[in-house]
Design a protein around this motif. Sequence first.
Motif, PDB file in Angstrom:
ATOM      1  N   ASP A  47     -71.060  13.222 -15.588  1.00  0.00           N
ATOM      2  CA  ASP A  47     -70.075  13.920 -14.748  1.00  0.00           C
ATOM      3  C   ASP A  47     -70.738  15.078 -14.017  1.00  0.00           C
ATOM      4  O   ASP A  47     -70.459  15.327 -12.831  1.00  0.00           O
ATOM      5  CB  ASP A  47     -68.910  14.435 -15.599  1.00  0.00           C
ATOM      6  CG  ASP A  47     -68.012  13.299 -16.086  1.00  0.00           C
ATOM      7  OD1 ASP A  47     -68.080  12.197 -15.483  1.00  0.00           O
ATOM      8  OD2 ASP A  47     -67.276  13.499 -17.070  1.00  0.00           O
ATOM      9  N   LYS A  48     -71.619  15.815 -14.702  1.00  0.00           N
ATOM     10  CA  LYS A  48     -72.315  16.945 -14.078  1.00  0.00           C
ATOM     11  C   LYS A  48     -73.234  16.458 -12.950  1.00  0.00           C
ATOM     12  O   LYS A  48     -73.297  17.066 -11.880  1.00  0.00           O
ATOM     13  CB  LYS A  48     -73.140  17.698 -15.121  1.00  0.00           C
ATOM     14  CG  LYS A  48     -72.305  18.496 -16.104  1.00  0.00           C
ATOM     15  CD  LYS A  48     -73.216  19.256 -17.075  1.00  0.00           C
ATOM     16  CE  LYS A  48     -72.387  20.110 -18.047  1.00  0.00           C
ATOM     17  NZ  LYS A  48     -73.252  20.847 -19.004  1.00  0.00           N
ATOM     18  N   ILE A  49     -73.916  15.355 -13.228  1.00  0.00           N
ATOM     19  CA  ILE A  49     -74.808  14.813 -12.209  1.00  0.00           C
ATOM     20  C   ILE A  49     -74.010  14.364 -10.991  1.00  0.00           C
ATOM     21  O   ILE A  49     -74.402  14.611  -9.843  1.00  0.00           O
ATOM     22  CB  ILE A  49     -75.625  13.635 -12.782  1.00  0.00           C
ATOM     23  CG1 ILE A  49     -76.594  14.135 -13.870  1.00  0.00           C
ATOM     24  CG2 ILE A  49     -76.394  12.916 -11.682  1.00  0.00           C
ATOM     25  CD1 ILE A  49     -77.322  13.025 -14.609  1.00  0.00           C
ATOM     26  N   LYS A  50     -72.847  13.731 -11.245  1.00  0.00           N
ATOM     27  CA  LYS A  50     -72.012  13.251 -10.136  1.00  0.00           C
ATOM     28  C   LYS A  50     -71.506  14.427  -9.296  1.00  0.00           C
ATOM     29  O   LYS A  50     -71.508  14.379  -8.070  1.00  0.00           O
ATOM     30  CB  LYS A  50     -70.826  12.451 -10.686  1.00  0.00           C
ATOM     31  CG  LYS A  50     -69.937  11.832  -9.604  1.00  0.00           C
ATOM     32  CD  LYS A  50     -68.837  10.988 -10.227  1.00  0.00           C
ATOM     33  CE  LYS A  50     -67.992  10.305  -9.155  1.00  0.00           C
ATOM     34  NZ  LYS A  50     -67.367  11.261  -8.214  1.00  0.00           N
ATOM     35  N   ALA A  51     -71.082  15.489  -9.979  1.00  0.00           N
ATOM     36  CA  ALA A  51     -70.575  16.657  -9.267  1.00  0.00           C
ATOM     37  C   ALA A  51     -71.672  17.300  -8.421  1.00  0.00           C
ATOM     38  O   ALA A  51     -71.441  17.692  -7.273  1.00  0.00           O
ATOM     39  CB  ALA A  51     -70.014  17.673 -10.270  1.00  0.00           C
ATOM     40  N   GLU A  52     -72.847  17.387  -8.977  1.00  0.00           N
ATOM     41  CA  GLU A  52     -73.971  17.971  -8.243  1.00  0.00           C
ATOM     42  C   GLU A  52     -74.348  17.102  -7.049  1.00  0.00           C
ATOM     43  O   GLU A  52     -74.635  17.598  -5.965  1.00  0.00           O
ATOM     44  CB  GLU A  52     -75.178  18.151  -9.169  1.00  0.00           C
ATOM     45  CG  GLU A  52     -76.345  18.869  -8.501  1.00  0.00           C
ATOM     46  CD  GLU A  52     -77.476  19.146  -9.472  1.00  0.00           C
ATOM     47  OE1 GLU A  52     -78.574  19.515  -8.999  1.00  0.00           O
ATOM     48  OE2 GLU A  52     -77.284  18.984 -10.689  1.00  0.00           O
ATOM     49  N   LYS A  53     -74.291  15.803  -7.261  1.00  0.00           N
ATOM     50  CA  LYS A  53     -74.596  14.882  -6.158  1.00  0.00           C
ATOM     51  C   LYS A  53     -73.575  15.039  -5.030  1.00  0.00           C
ATOM     52  O   LYS A  53     -73.944  15.100  -3.852  1.00  0.00           O
ATOM     53  CB  LYS A  53     -74.589  13.443  -6.672  1.00  0.00           C
ATOM     54  CG  LYS A  53     -74.980  12.409  -5.599  1.00  0.00           C
ATOM     55  CD  LYS A  53     -74.462  11.036  -5.927  1.00  0.00           C
ATOM     56  CE  LYS A  53     -72.960  10.964  -5.656  1.00  0.00           C
ATOM     57  NZ  LYS A  53     -72.436   9.579  -5.706  1.00  0.00           N
ATOM     58  N   ASP A  54     -72.274  15.089  -5.403  1.00  0.00           N
ATOM     59  CA  ASP A  54     -71.226  15.224  -4.397  1.00  0.00           C
ATOM     60  C   ASP A  54     -71.399  16.510  -3.593  1.00  0.00           C
ATOM     61  O   ASP A  54     -71.187  16.534  -2.363  1.00  0.00           O
ATOM     62  CB  ASP A  54     -69.841  15.207  -5.051  1.00  0.00           C
ATOM     63  CG  ASP A  54     -69.510  13.831  -5.635  1.00  0.00           C
ATOM     64  OD1 ASP A  54     -70.181  12.844  -5.242  1.00  0.00           O
ATOM     65  OD2 ASP A  54     -68.601  13.744  -6.487  1.00  0.00           O
ATOM     66  N   GLN A  55     -71.802  17.591  -4.269  1.00  0.00           N
ATOM     67  CA  GLN A  55     -72.008  18.869  -3.592  1.00  0.00           C
ATOM     68  C   GLN A  55     -73.180  18.792  -2.614  1.00  0.00           C
ATOM     69  O   GLN A  55     -73.105  19.300  -1.491  1.00  0.00           O
ATOM     70  CB  GLN A  55     -72.257  19.977  -4.631  1.00  0.00           C
ATOM     71  CG  GLN A  55     -72.429  21.363  -4.038  1.00  0.00           C
ATOM     72  CD  GLN A  55     -71.201  21.843  -3.277  1.00  0.00           C
ATOM     73  OE1 GLN A  55     -70.056  21.526  -3.641  1.00  0.00           O
ATOM     74  NE2 GLN A  55     -71.405  22.581  -2.178  1.00  0.00           N
ATOM     75  N   LEU A  56     -74.260  18.129  -3.040  1.00  0.00           N
ATOM     76  CA  LEU A  56     -75.430  17.987  -2.163  1.00  0.00           C
ATOM     77  C   LEU A  56     -75.114  17.127  -0.946  1.00  0.00           C
ATOM     78  O   LEU A  56     -75.592  17.393   0.165  1.00  0.00           O
ATOM     79  CB  LEU A  56     -76.601  17.376  -2.948  1.00  0.00           C
ATOM     80  CG  LEU A  56     -77.219  18.278  -4.014  1.00  0.00           C
ATOM     81  CD1 LEU A  56     -78.220  17.491  -4.857  1.00  0.00           C
ATOM     82  CD2 LEU A  56     -77.906  19.487  -3.375  1.00  0.00           C
ATOM     83  N   VAL A  57     -74.275  16.101  -1.141  1.00  0.00           N
ATOM     84  CA  VAL A  57     -73.853  15.266  -0.014  1.00  0.00           C
ATOM     85  C   VAL A  57     -72.974  16.077   0.941  1.00  0.00           C
ATOM     86  O   VAL A  57     -73.111  15.985   2.161  1.00  0.00           O
ATOM     87  CB  VAL A  57     -73.098  14.017  -0.527  1.00  0.00           C
ATOM     88  CG1 VAL A  57     -72.457  13.258   0.648  1.00  0.00           C
ATOM     89  CG2 VAL A  57     -74.040  13.104  -1.287  1.00  0.00           C
ATOM     90  N   LYS A  58     -72.060  16.871   0.371  1.00  0.00           N
ATOM     91  CA  LYS A  58     -71.171  17.700   1.175  1.00  0.00           C
ATOM     92  C   LYS A  58     -71.952  18.696   2.009  1.00  0.00           C
ATOM     93  O   LYS A  58     -71.615  18.967   3.168  1.00  0.00           O
ATOM     94  CB  LYS A  58     -70.188  18.431   0.257  1.00  0.00           C
ATOM     95  CG  LYS A  58     -69.149  19.245   0.983  1.00  0.00           C
ATOM     96  CD  LYS A  58     -68.168  19.879   0.003  1.00  0.00           C
ATOM     97  CE  LYS A  58     -67.107  20.702   0.737  1.00  0.00           C
ATOM     98  NZ  LYS A  58     -66.176  21.351  -0.222  1.00  0.00           N
ATOM     99  N   GLU A  59     -73.031  19.246   1.442  1.00  0.00           N
ATOM    100  CA  GLU A  59     -73.881  20.202   2.145  1.00  0.00           C
ATOM    101  C   GLU A  59     -74.898  19.503   3.040  1.00  0.00           C
ATOM    102  O   GLU A  59     -75.734  20.152   3.660  1.00  0.00           O
ATOM    103  CB  GLU A  59     -74.611  21.095   1.132  1.00  0.00           C
ATOM    104  CG  GLU A  59     -73.654  21.962   0.318  1.00  0.00           C
ATOM    105  CD  GLU A  59     -74.393  22.737  -0.788  1.00  0.00           C
ATOM    106  OE1 GLU A  59     -75.638  22.570  -0.897  1.00  0.00           O
ATOM    107  OE2 GLU A  59     -73.731  23.489  -1.515  1.00  0.00           O
TER     108      GLU A  59
END
Length: 282
Positions: free
Chosen positions: A259-271
């Motif tokens: 879940d942490k990895i997914k959240a970090e990935k989503d944030q990097l995609v958003k940025e």
Amino acid sequence: MKTNTLDFDAQALREKILDLAMRGKLVPQDPNDEPASELMKNNDLKSSDEKPHDIPDSWEWVVLGSGVKFINGRAYKKVELLEDNSLTPVLRVGNLFTNSSWYYSNLNLDSDKYIDNGDLIYAWSASFGPRIWDGGHVIYHYHIWKLILDQAIDKNYLYYFLLDKRNVIGETDLHGSTMKHITKTNIEHLSFPLPPLSEQSRIAAKIAQLFALLRKVESSIQQYANLKDLLKSKLLDLAMRGKLVDQDPNDEPANVLLDKIKAEKDQLVKEKKIKSLPEITD
């Protein structure tokens, strides 16, 4: 690579044993033995002018061919080599080393063209080496010699002398050899270290004993190597199944990490720092 090193060490030990044996340093001399000089007188052995190394006082250097006859086998025409295994087998050099394919013959030959169990033979072309034959009644090919020994020479002792290629061609497999065959003239003129007959027998028995021990060591090393490989494979298997160490209930579960990895990935995609990646699955 390690296995090759172990094999090399074993071969070096064999060569050392054979070298000590032919110098009279493997077993003690017995002062009660009849000296080799008496054997020479009684059996017409010829003294050799070449003396490659020091030997005990009770030994003598003799010309090998004065005490050993080297008899060639027969050269065969292709039509004489048959595939009927009810006939007499024809022993070729390859059969002594790597070739399991045999030919057979229906020829009736002189007795010296056959070998039987216990005969000492020597392959002299392409592949070198002596053998005390144990494969039954066979005809032998031209590239093999049958050795007929004077009674002053112990068969097993001569076998070990010939087994050391340094005595015959001056080189070993370890250092390489460019020779493709050995001539009968050359081998008949070899200098041969002749001990008293009883000592010849003791030397041969000692070599056989030490070689048997070496084979046991080599077998143990190979078994250890196989066991080590098996344990390594088993440990890796247990590790990947989570059975190598105990689980700790305080450890963060893998799903939380995902879940942490997914959240970090989503944030990097958003940025827009990375492109969208495939979903992380279990």
